[in-house]
Design a protein around this motif. Sequence first.
Motif, PDB file in Angstrom:
ATOM      1  N   GLY A   1      65.248  73.183 126.274  1.00  0.00           N
ATOM      2  CA  GLY A   1      64.236  74.159 126.636  1.00  0.00           C
ATOM      3  C   GLY A   1      63.760  74.025 128.073  1.00  0.00           C
ATOM      4  N   SER A   2      64.182  72.981 128.760  1.00  0.00           N
ATOM      5  CA  SER A   2      63.776  72.802 130.150  1.00  0.00           C
ATOM      6  C   SER A   2      64.456  73.835 131.030  1.00  0.00           C
ATOM      7  CB  SER A   2      64.151  71.406 130.639  1.00  0.00           C
ATOM      8  OG  SER A   2      63.472  70.438 129.889  1.00  0.00           O
ATOM      9  N   VAL A   3      63.742  74.283 132.054  1.00  0.00           N
ATOM     10  CA  VAL A   3      64.247  75.324 132.941  1.00  0.00           C
ATOM     11  C   VAL A   3      64.102  74.872 134.378  1.00  0.00           C
ATOM     12  CG1 VAL A   3      63.893  77.693 133.742  1.00  0.00           C
ATOM     13  CG2 VAL A   3      63.675  77.160 131.323  1.00  0.00           C
ATOM     14  N   LYS A   4      65.104  75.134 135.168  1.00  0.00           N
ATOM     15  CA  LYS A   4      65.049  74.869 136.606  1.00  0.00           C
ATOM     16  C   LYS A   4      65.200  76.201 137.314  1.00  0.00           C
ATOM     17  CE  LYS A   4      65.556  72.149 140.309  1.00  0.00           C
ATOM     18  NZ  LYS A   4      64.814  70.980 140.663  1.00  0.00           N
ATOM     19  N   LEU A   5      64.230  76.564 138.143  1.00  0.00           N
ATOM     20  CA  LEU A   5      64.304  77.788 138.912  1.00  0.00           C
ATOM     21  C   LEU A   5      64.923  77.463 140.265  1.00  0.00           C
ATOM     22  CD1 LEU A   5      60.809  79.230 138.042  1.00  0.00           C
ATOM     23  CD2 LEU A   5      62.997  79.790 137.012  1.00  0.00           C
ATOM     24  N   LEU A   6      65.885  78.277 140.675  1.00  0.00           N
ATOM     25  CA  LEU A   6      66.644  78.035 141.896  1.00  0.00           C
ATOM     26  C   LEU A   6      66.557  79.238 142.813  1.00  0.00           C
ATOM     27  CD1 LEU A   6      69.822  76.785 140.033  1.00  0.00           C
ATOM     28  CD2 LEU A   6      68.046  75.333 141.000  1.00  0.00           C
ATOM     29  N   SER A   7      66.647  78.993 144.104  1.00  0.00           N
ATOM     30  CA  SER A   7      66.626  80.077 145.068  1.00  0.00           C
ATOM     31  C   SER A   7      67.674  79.806 146.133  1.00  0.00           C
ATOM     32  CB  SER A   7      65.242  80.168 145.714  1.00  0.00           C
ATOM     33  OG  SER A   7      65.235  81.165 146.702  1.00  0.00           O
ATOM     34  N   SER A   8      68.293  80.865 146.609  1.00  0.00           N
ATOM     35  CA  SER A   8      69.303  80.760 147.656  1.00  0.00           C
ATOM     36  C   SER A   8      69.038  81.853 148.673  1.00  0.00           C
ATOM     37  CB  SER A   8      70.690  80.934 147.041  1.00  0.00           C
ATOM     38  OG  SER A   8      71.678  80.950 148.027  1.00  0.00           O
ATOM     39  N   GLU A   9      69.247  81.538 149.926  1.00  0.00           N
ATOM     40  CA  GLU A   9      69.063  82.533 150.972  1.00  0.00           C
ATOM     41  C   GLU A   9      70.249  82.479 151.915  1.00  0.00           C
ATOM     42  OE1 GLU A   9      65.780  83.561 154.322  1.00  0.00           O
ATOM     43  OE2 GLU A   9      65.077  83.038 152.316  1.00  0.00           O
ATOM     44  N   TRP A  10      70.756  83.669 152.254  1.00  0.00           N
ATOM     45  CA  TRP A  10      71.910  83.755 153.147  1.00  0.00           C
ATOM     46  C   TRP A  10      71.796  85.034 153.953  1.00  0.00           C
ATOM     47  CZ3 TRP A  10      76.582  86.759 153.143  1.00  0.00           C
ATOM     48  CH2 TRP A  10      77.565  86.257 153.992  1.00  0.00           C
ATOM     49  N   MET A  11      71.793  84.910 155.255  1.00  0.00           N
ATOM     50  CA  MET A  11      71.721  86.050 156.172  1.00  0.00           C
ATOM     51  C   MET A  11      70.603  87.028 155.783  1.00  0.00           C
ATOM     52  SD  MET A  11      75.734  86.752 156.974  1.00  0.00           S
ATOM     53  CE  MET A  11      75.378  87.894 158.285  1.00  0.00           C
ATOM     54  N   ASN A  12      69.399  86.517 155.646  1.00  0.00           N
ATOM     55  CA  ASN A  12      68.209  87.306 155.323  1.00  0.00           C
ATOM     56  C   ASN A  12      68.255  87.978 153.951  1.00  0.00           C
ATOM     57  OD1 ASN A  12      67.040  86.631 157.774  1.00  0.00           O
ATOM     58  ND2 ASN A  12      68.029  88.362 158.803  1.00  0.00           N
ATOM     59  N   HIS A  13      69.112  87.526 153.068  1.00  0.00           N
ATOM     60  CA  HIS A  13      69.157  88.008 151.691  1.00  0.00           C
ATOM     61  C   HIS A  13      68.847  86.815 150.792  1.00  0.00           C
ATOM     62  CE1 HIS A  13      70.951  91.884 152.707  1.00  0.00           C
ATOM     63  NE2 HIS A  13      71.746  91.222 153.524  1.00  0.00           N
ATOM     64  N   SER A  14      68.013  87.038 149.816  1.00  0.00           N
ATOM     65  CA  SER A  14      67.692  85.932 148.918  1.00  0.00           C
ATOM     66  C   SER A  14      68.140  86.260 147.494  1.00  0.00           C
ATOM     67  CB  SER A  14      66.196  85.624 148.948  1.00  0.00           C
ATOM     68  OG  SER A  14      65.474  86.722 148.459  1.00  0.00           O
ATOM     69  N   SER A  15      68.364  85.211 146.742  1.00  0.00           N
ATOM     70  CA  SER A  15      68.805  85.327 145.361  1.00  0.00           C
ATOM     71  C   SER A  15      68.072  84.267 144.549  1.00  0.00           C
ATOM     72  CB  SER A  15      70.314  85.109 145.293  1.00  0.00           C
ATOM     73  OG  SER A  15      70.746  85.040 143.968  1.00  0.00           O
ATOM     74  N   LYS A  16      67.741  84.584 143.326  1.00  0.00           N
ATOM     75  CA  LYS A  16      67.078  83.627 142.450  1.00  0.00           C
ATOM     76  C   LYS A  16      67.864  83.502 141.149  1.00  0.00           C
ATOM     77  CE  LYS A  16      62.358  84.272 144.170  1.00  0.00           C
ATOM     78  NZ  LYS A  16      62.777  84.063 145.487  1.00  0.00           N
ATOM     79  N   ALA A  17      67.843  82.297 140.612  1.00  0.00           N
ATOM     80  CA  ALA A  17      68.553  82.028 139.361  1.00  0.00           C
ATOM     81  C   ALA A  17      67.750  81.020 138.558  1.00  0.00           C
ATOM     82  CB  ALA A  17      69.944  81.481 139.643  1.00  0.00           C
ATOM     83  N   HIS A  18      68.093  80.925 137.297  1.00  0.00           N
ATOM     84  CA  HIS A  18      67.505  79.844 136.503  1.00  0.00           C
ATOM     85  C   HIS A  18      68.573  79.208 135.644  1.00  0.00           C
ATOM     86  CE1 HIS A  18      66.924  82.846 133.226  1.00  0.00           C
ATOM     87  NE2 HIS A  18      67.004  81.801 132.453  1.00  0.00           N
ATOM     88  N   LEU A  19      68.368  77.912 135.443  1.00  0.00           N
ATOM     89  CA  LEU A  19      69.258  77.085 134.653  1.00  0.00           C
ATOM     90  C   LEU A  19      68.427  76.551 133.499  1.00  0.00           C
ATOM     91  CD1 LEU A  19      72.189  75.680 134.997  1.00  0.00           C
ATOM     92  CD2 LEU A  19      70.833  73.699 135.604  1.00  0.00           C
ATOM     93  N   GLU A  20      68.834  76.841 132.278  1.00  0.00           N
ATOM     94  CA  GLU A  20      68.061  76.429 131.107  1.00  0.00           C
ATOM     95  C   GLU A  20      68.911  75.546 130.202  1.00  0.00           C
ATOM     96  OE1 GLU A  20      65.590  78.334 127.346  1.00  0.00           O
ATOM     97  OE2 GLU A  20      66.623  79.655 128.739  1.00  0.00           O
ATOM     98  N   VAL A  21      68.331  74.445 129.756  1.00  0.00           N
ATOM     99  CA  VAL A  21      69.008  73.558 128.812  1.00  0.00           C
ATOM    100  C   VAL A  21      68.824  74.155 127.419  1.00  0.00           C
ATOM    101  CG1 VAL A  21      69.132  71.230 127.852  1.00  0.00           C
ATOM    102  CG2 VAL A  21      68.569  71.554 130.274  1.00  0.00           C
ATOM    103  N   LEU A  22      69.936  74.575 126.804  1.00  0.00           N
ATOM    104  CA  LEU A  22      69.889  75.200 125.479  1.00  0.00           C
ATOM    105  C   LEU A  22      70.058  74.196 124.353  1.00  0.00           C
ATOM    106  CD1 LEU A  22      72.170  78.295 126.194  1.00  0.00           C
ATOM    107  CD2 LEU A  22      69.663  78.192 126.237  1.00  0.00           C
ATOM    108  N   GLU A  23      70.822  73.157 124.631  1.00  0.00           N
ATOM    109  CA  GLU A  23      71.162  72.187 123.588  1.00  0.00           C
ATOM    110  C   GLU A  23      71.400  70.839 124.256  1.00  0.00           C
ATOM    111  OE1 GLU A  23      75.333  71.868 121.472  1.00  0.00           O
ATOM    112  OE2 GLU A  23      74.207  73.579 120.678  1.00  0.00           O
ATOM    113  N   GLN A  24      70.914  69.788 123.632  1.00  0.00           N
ATOM    114  CA  GLN A  24      71.081  68.448 124.185  1.00  0.00           C
ATOM    115  C   GLN A  24      71.490  67.506 123.060  1.00  0.00           C
ATOM    116  OE1 GLN A  24      71.302  67.568 127.234  1.00  0.00           O
ATOM    117  NE2 GLN A  24      69.492  66.526 127.975  1.00  0.00           N
TER     118      GLN A  24
END
Length: 171
Positions: A55-78
């Motif tokens: 259930g843990s979530v990591k929020l991620l961000s990336s930026e390249w040439m003035n464009h940004s992107s966001k993603a998340h990584l969630e642990v579904l099963e351990q």
Amino acid sequence: MRGTARSTVPALTAPSSISRPARYKMDLAGLQAVCEANYRQLFKVAQDALCAQKGSVKLLSSEWMNHSSKAHLEVLEQTRYTSLVALSLTSRLHDWLTLPQMQIRLYHDVQMAEVVSADHYRNLSAVYEYPNPAMHLPDEKHQLNLLLAEWLAHFLETGLSTEPLSKKLPT
């Protein structure tokens, strides 16, 4: 008479355009190398989330040439030897540049991370006959693992973590 006459008619053979293409042979060593690299890269990107509880979530961000992107990584099963995580973009870098929602199985004992589903395709086969109804490439699984490798490499070059580890996704 001098012996028997030889026939000058060539033997009939199938034209090369009708012959079947060679069957695809899976590059197992190449796939394993990509999965090993993906495991190391995932831990560089989100070690705190991957070592945390389900259930843990990591929020991620990336930026390249003035464009940004966001993603998340969630642990579904351990479990003791494996983890299942979901990786999805919440905002894209460009309209034409998408990343499928992936589920990635991490095998901790052999240190490999393998894409096991992408978007709505689950249980991807290692090899597909081509053509097929879903029009998967013969090496679809390998291609998805390469896509994950490229995304992780891009993120490591341009990305940063935007938020600390959280237990639940913000609504």
